[in-house]
Structure formats: C-alpha cells, structure tokens
Design a protein around this motif. Sequence first.
Motif, short mmCIF file in Angstrom:
data_model
loop_
_atom_site.label_atom_id
_atom_site.label_comp_id
_atom_site.label_asym_id
_atom_site.label_seq_id
_atom_site.Cartn_x
_atom_site.Cartn_y
_atom_site.Cartn_z
N LYS A 195 0.84 -1.21 0.00
CA LYS A 195 0.00 0.00 0.00
C LYS A 195 0.88 1.25 0.00
N ASN A 196 0.30 2.33 -0.51
CA ASN A 196 0.93 3.66 -0.48
C ASN A 196 2.37 3.65 -1.02
N SER A 197 2.62 2.84 -2.04
CA SER A 197 3.96 2.72 -2.61
C SER A 197 3.97 3.19 -4.06
N ILE A 198 5.17 3.46 -4.56
CA ILE A 198 5.33 3.85 -5.96
C ILE A 198 6.28 2.86 -6.63
N PHE A 199 5.90 2.36 -7.78
CA PHE A 199 6.73 1.42 -8.52
C PHE A 199 7.28 2.12 -9.75
N THR A 200 8.57 1.96 -9.99
CA THR A 200 9.21 2.63 -11.13
C THR A 200 9.84 1.61 -12.06
N ASN A 201 9.47 1.68 -13.33
CA ASN A 201 10.10 0.89 -14.40
C ASN A 201 9.93 -0.63 -14.25
N VAL A 202 8.80 -1.04 -13.63
CA VAL A 202 8.48 -2.47 -13.57
C VAL A 202 7.48 -2.79 -14.68
N VAL A 203 6.96 -4.02 -14.69
CA VAL A 203 5.93 -4.41 -15.67
C VAL A 203 4.57 -3.96 -15.16
N LEU A 204 3.76 -3.40 -16.07
CA LEU A 204 2.39 -3.00 -15.71
C LEU A 204 1.43 -4.04 -16.28
N ASN A 205 0.76 -4.77 -15.39
CA ASN A 205 -0.19 -5.80 -15.78
C ASN A 205 -1.51 -5.14 -16.16
N LEU A 206 -1.87 -5.20 -17.45
CA LEU A 206 -3.06 -4.48 -17.92
C LEU A 206 -4.37 -5.19 -17.55
N ASP A 207 -4.28 -6.49 -17.25
CA ASP A 207 -5.51 -7.22 -16.90
C ASP A 207 -6.10 -6.74 -15.59
N ASN A 208 -5.22 -6.53 -14.59
CA ASN A 208 -5.77 -6.13 -13.29
C ASN A 208 -5.12 -4.85 -12.74
N ASN A 209 -4.36 -4.17 -13.61
CA ASN A 209 -3.76 -2.90 -13.20
C ASN A 209 -2.90 -3.05 -11.94
N THR A 210 -2.04 -4.08 -11.96
CA THR A 210 -1.07 -4.26 -10.88
C THR A 210 0.32 -4.32 -11.51
N VAL A 211 1.31 -4.69 -10.70
CA VAL A 211 2.69 -4.68 -11.19
C VAL A 211 3.32 -6.07 -11.10
N TRP A 212 4.38 -6.26 -11.86
CA TRP A 212 5.11 -7.53 -11.86
C TRP A 212 6.56 -7.22 -12.22
N TRP A 213 7.45 -8.11 -11.79
CA TRP A 213 8.86 -8.01 -12.20
C TRP A 213 9.47 -9.40 -12.20
N GLU A 214 10.59 -9.54 -12.86
CA GLU A 214 11.29 -10.81 -12.92
C GLU A 214 11.65 -11.26 -11.49
N GLY A 215 11.34 -12.51 -11.22
CA GLY A 215 11.66 -13.05 -9.90
C GLY A 215 10.55 -12.86 -8.88
N MET A 216 9.43 -12.21 -9.28
CA MET A 216 8.34 -12.03 -8.30
C MET A 216 7.62 -13.35 -8.08
N ASP A 217 7.23 -14.01 -9.17
CA ASP A 217 6.62 -15.34 -9.10
C ASP A 217 6.73 -15.95 -10.49
N LYS A 218 6.20 -17.13 -10.64
CA LYS A 218 6.36 -17.82 -11.93
C LYS A 218 5.19 -17.55 -12.88
N ASN A 219 4.35 -16.56 -12.56
CA ASN A 219 3.19 -16.26 -13.40
C ASN A 219 3.26 -14.85 -13.98
N PRO A 220 4.14 -14.62 -14.94
CA PRO A 220 4.18 -13.28 -15.52
C PRO A 220 2.88 -12.99 -16.27
N PRO A 221 2.44 -11.74 -16.24
CA PRO A 221 1.22 -11.39 -16.97
C PRO A 221 1.44 -11.53 -18.48
N GLU A 222 0.38 -11.83 -19.18
CA GLU A 222 0.49 -11.98 -20.64
C GLU A 222 0.03 -10.73 -21.38
N ASN A 223 -0.82 -9.97 -20.70
CA ASN A 223 -1.32 -8.74 -21.31
C ASN A 223 -0.76 -7.57 -20.49
#
Length: 586
Positions: free
Chosen positions: A319-347
Amino acid sequence: MTKNQHVLKWVDEMTALVKPAKVVWIDGSEAQLEELRKEGTKTGELIKLNEELLPGCYYHRSALNDVARVENRTLICTTRKEEAGPTNNWMEKDEAYSMLRKIFDGCMAGRTMYVIPYSMGIVGSPFAKYGVEITDSIYVVVSMAIMTRMGNEVWDALGDSDDWVRGLHSKCELDEEKRYIAHFPEDNTIWSCNSGYGGNVLLGKKCFALRIASAQGRREGWMAEHMLILGIENPQGETKYIAAAFPSACGKTNLAMLIPPEGYRKAGYKVWCVGDDIAWLRIGPDGRLWAMNPENGFFGVAPGTSEKTNFNALQSTKKNSIFTNVVLNLDNNTVWWEGMDKNPPENALDWKGNPWNGKTSTEKGAHPNSRFTAPAINCPCISKEFNNPQGVPISAIVFGGRRAKTAPLVYESRNWQHGVFVGSIMASETTAAAAGAVGVVRRDPMAMIPFCGYNMGDYFAHWLEMGKKIPNPPKIFNVNWFRLDDEGHFIWPGFGDNMRVLMWMLDRCEGKVGADETAIGFEPKPEDINIEGLDGVTIDTIKELLSVDKEHWKEDVKNIKEFYAKFDRLPKEMEEELAILEKNLA
Ligand code: GTP
Ligand code: SPV
Ligand code: MN
C-alpha cells in the motif's frame, strides 16, 4: 509557511534562476499530496494502480535513458581539488555553479516549482538534519513524502537556523548530455539537473544523507554510511544490532528484513529492521557506537523480490507505494517483475511502455534497476526503535560485496584498525544500480565509492579517528554471500540463511565461540556455523566457503596496491595493514 530569512532569500534566488510559472510550498498534508497525485495521473507522471489490490499505489516510468545513478556525471565541487580526492569527479566550485546556472536558467518556464521542507531523522531530535528541495517533478514530491519526514513541522523545528541543506532539482529536458548531480559540501548545497531517476533526484537520500552528510560527519565527529541496520532478538527478549555496508544491489534490503530460518524461528528468535540503506553513526554516552536510519522509507530493487526471497519487502509495497520501471499488468492494473513469481502477466506493458507478454516475450519486462518506494511503517518487521531519535547501539559492523572467488563467506578483523583496512579493500562486481557495465570487479571501500562527499584518504583517516574515540567499539566483519562454484552457481543459499552467519558474529561479540586465525583475519571453525536444516549444505560446503586461496589473494594485493597508489592522502595505517596482509600471504 516559514519566516526563516535564509530559506526565503534562497527560494527567491532560485525562483529568479529557474523562472517557474508558479510556486507551490509543500505542507506535508495528505490533502495536498492527494491533489498532486491526481495531477500526476493527469500529466502522465503517475498511473494509479488497482485500489483494491494495491491501495494508494502508483506506477511511474522514467525516461529510457534515465534509469540509474550516473556516477561519471556526479560531481563533488569544492574550492580545492584535494578536498574531493582521487575517487570523486571534482569540479571547482564557482566553475560548477556558473556551468549549472546556464542549465538551470529558465528551466522551469511554464512549470510549477515545488518547495519541499524535509527532515533526515526524527523531526526535532538533536540528530536530525533538515533540507529543502526545490523540484519541478510531482514524482519527486510524492516520493519524498515516502522517503523522508516532510512538511510544515520541519519549518517549526528549523526555526531561524541556517543549518539546512539547499537542494535544487529540475528535470530540465532530461538531456543526458546536460545531466549533472553536483554537490557543494562547503555550502551544504546540491544541484541536480536533467534526470528524473530516484537516486539522482530524491535529494534527501544519497546526495544529502551520504555525500553531504559524510562531509558534515567528518567536520562534526560522526559518520554517514551506506549501511543497513538490523536487530536480532533472542528468545530471552534481548536485541543486538548489526550495521552492514554492501555496495548497491548487493543485498542490504534483503539482509535488513530477513526471515530467520525455521530452527531459529521456532526457538524464538526475531529479526527487526531499523534501516535498509543508510546509517548515521555517533558515539553514545555509554561509549558505544549508535546508529540511526535518517530515512522514512525504502527505495528497493524490485527484480528478485518475492515472497520467498524477501517477504517483508514485498509486504512493504502493498500500500501507499510507488513502482518505477516495472511491468504493468493491464488485466488487473497491478505490477510484476522478474523473480516475483512464476506467473508473468500476458497482457502487459514493459518498463518502456511497450506491449509485453510474459509467456512469449524474449526481453525482460522490468528494468534490472526497477524499484519500489515504500513507507517503512508498512514493513512487518520494522523495529520498535525505528522512531527512536537516539537510534540503536551497534554490536557488529559488517562489510561485504559480490565476489565470485577470493572473499570467504565470513571473516573477522583483528581490531578496529584492521577492520578499517578490511573495509578499505572491499571490492564488488558492479550492478545495474549505476549506469555502465555490470559484473566488473571494482574496489568499493565501505560501499562508499559513489557516495563519499570528500577525499577518501581523509575518509579512512576519519574512520581511524572515530575508532580511537569509541571506548567500546563494535567488532568489524566481512562477508560474501556470492561465492560461485566452478559451474557458476551460488554456493551459499543466502537470504534468510545469512542469519546463520550473523549468529556466529554475535557469538563472537559475546565471546561465546572461538575462531581460527588465518592470513586475512579470524574465520569461524567450520562446525560453528549452524547448518541444521539446510538442504545440500554440509561441513565440506562450509569449508569450501571459508577457504582462502592465497594465489587469488596475492592477485588481490596487487590490485589493492594499484588502487592505493591513486590516493594522495592514504593514512599510513592502511599501508601498514597491507604490508601485514602481504607478509601473512607469503
Ligand atoms: P540498493 O538498494 O541498490 O542499495 O541494493 P541493496 O544492497 O539493498 O540490495 P538488495 O537487497 O535489493 O539485493 C539486490 C539483489 O541481490 C537482489 O536481486 C537480491 O535478490 C540479491 N540478493 C540479496 N541477498 C542475496 C543473497 O544472500 N544471496 C544471493 N544469491 N542474492 C542475494
Ligand atoms: C543505491 O544505488 O545504492 C541505491 C539506489 O540505494 S539509489 O537511490 O539510486 O542510489
Ligand atoms: Mn543503496
């Protein structure tokens, strides 16, 4: 907002220089910040993320050419070159001001200029230091609100004083050729232009709390260091504190909030985070060294941060955080990056803003130096001493870096002077935290090569002086979590299991355990590193991790000599310690 004449005069001067359309004084209120976040989403500086999944969180993208600190464009500007020393880029002070004035002249035309009062440390405490940052970036304002204590209470604490750091920042045109991060330690002044990347523009952090503060600390008898601070609480409820300096992207945030291995957890041990990047160290009335974290948030490396590797850091970003230069998941408007989990977003969109599919794209989605800015209070293991203005007493200082071979898992210095030497010969493979080649071994004394605001020879001398003044100094250790086997795999599991090594250190501090004396210092007896419950690690693994290859070390000594040869003000004690090391290796 303030009647401080020094502040008012300076803001007037800067306004006349940068010529903004409008000036806004930041008061620190949530209402004003919320308005700015809204405006940031209109200008495109910020993207609001999914309010249910990531409440109060925003996404930010920096320019493609502006994703890390720029060490070759970072200047220490003093009257005399010797004051900056051999390891900094020096520019004569007046020459720097006049070069930069041309760049800043009119740079905020048509823009809003924000004036941010902030504190490094607890507002009103004797160890806090204040700064004012002028910026034309909403990202900077909302990030400074996370990383520092900011707002009107700072004016009250500052009163009429002239002891504050003047910070001027403008994105200008984000022109790489005109990008400078200039420090004027004689004037407590920082001018930063043509960048929007955190480390270059959140001026309270590296620019103030390390480069300017290291020079202040030398003048005033304390130390500003690139160190995390953590506490280990034993089952009896006693907490011992450790401060550790590793170069950028070498594991400070991870160590600072580690989760103890199961055996320790079950026995009742707990780890508490006081800070993950910067420590200000002073001698306390009890004759010990005390550390406080001047920051109020974490500016952490995103890639590699997962529930498994760093649960507490990940939680801090919910909460209340800012993410810079990570992946933006368009399906649910969240973030992702390499090494976060094994389910990278496709869209998704990658850090550059291009369409990206985690299943099919061959390029990385997040920049290797993509980061999160998260409030420290979000951290599940934040120490109850986090807001204690006195800080915490330090039992052990730890130096470390990324070394594929040479440095063993851990060794202990023979005494303070030897410990300062051990810090001075630190070396590490470069990372994505700074622009330039990655994976090149370079010497990085005390992890301060990019952050020391004065002559590094004088810096070593200051460390030696401090040692003489601390009646009960901490022990000094060196670690290397990154030793590789012949196939290039990490030998040591690292992360939470690093606690096993910290426990040996604390046992040493309490005189509970012996050690083997080697050419480089004291090493654990292999059986004293607790490997209970560690898959695939045997006493032979520990022996391998502790092995000191004299040929590698002799090569290193050659390299240290070349490095030392650059110094104009190297304390003789460093030469003496180097001679002892050489003799021990012969
Ligand atoms: P800065 O914010 O740049 O100062 O970085 P930092 O020193 O806080 O480093 P951080 O903890 O963010 O870790 C950087 C990288 O090192 C991440 O990719 C981590 O996953 C990795 N890392 C951290 N600790 C360990 C460890 O014990 N072993 C291994 N193999 N990797 C680690
Ligand atoms: C580092 O590089 O050591 C960081 C990130 O902590 S920055 O703020 O960019 O310096
Ligand atoms: Mn750092």
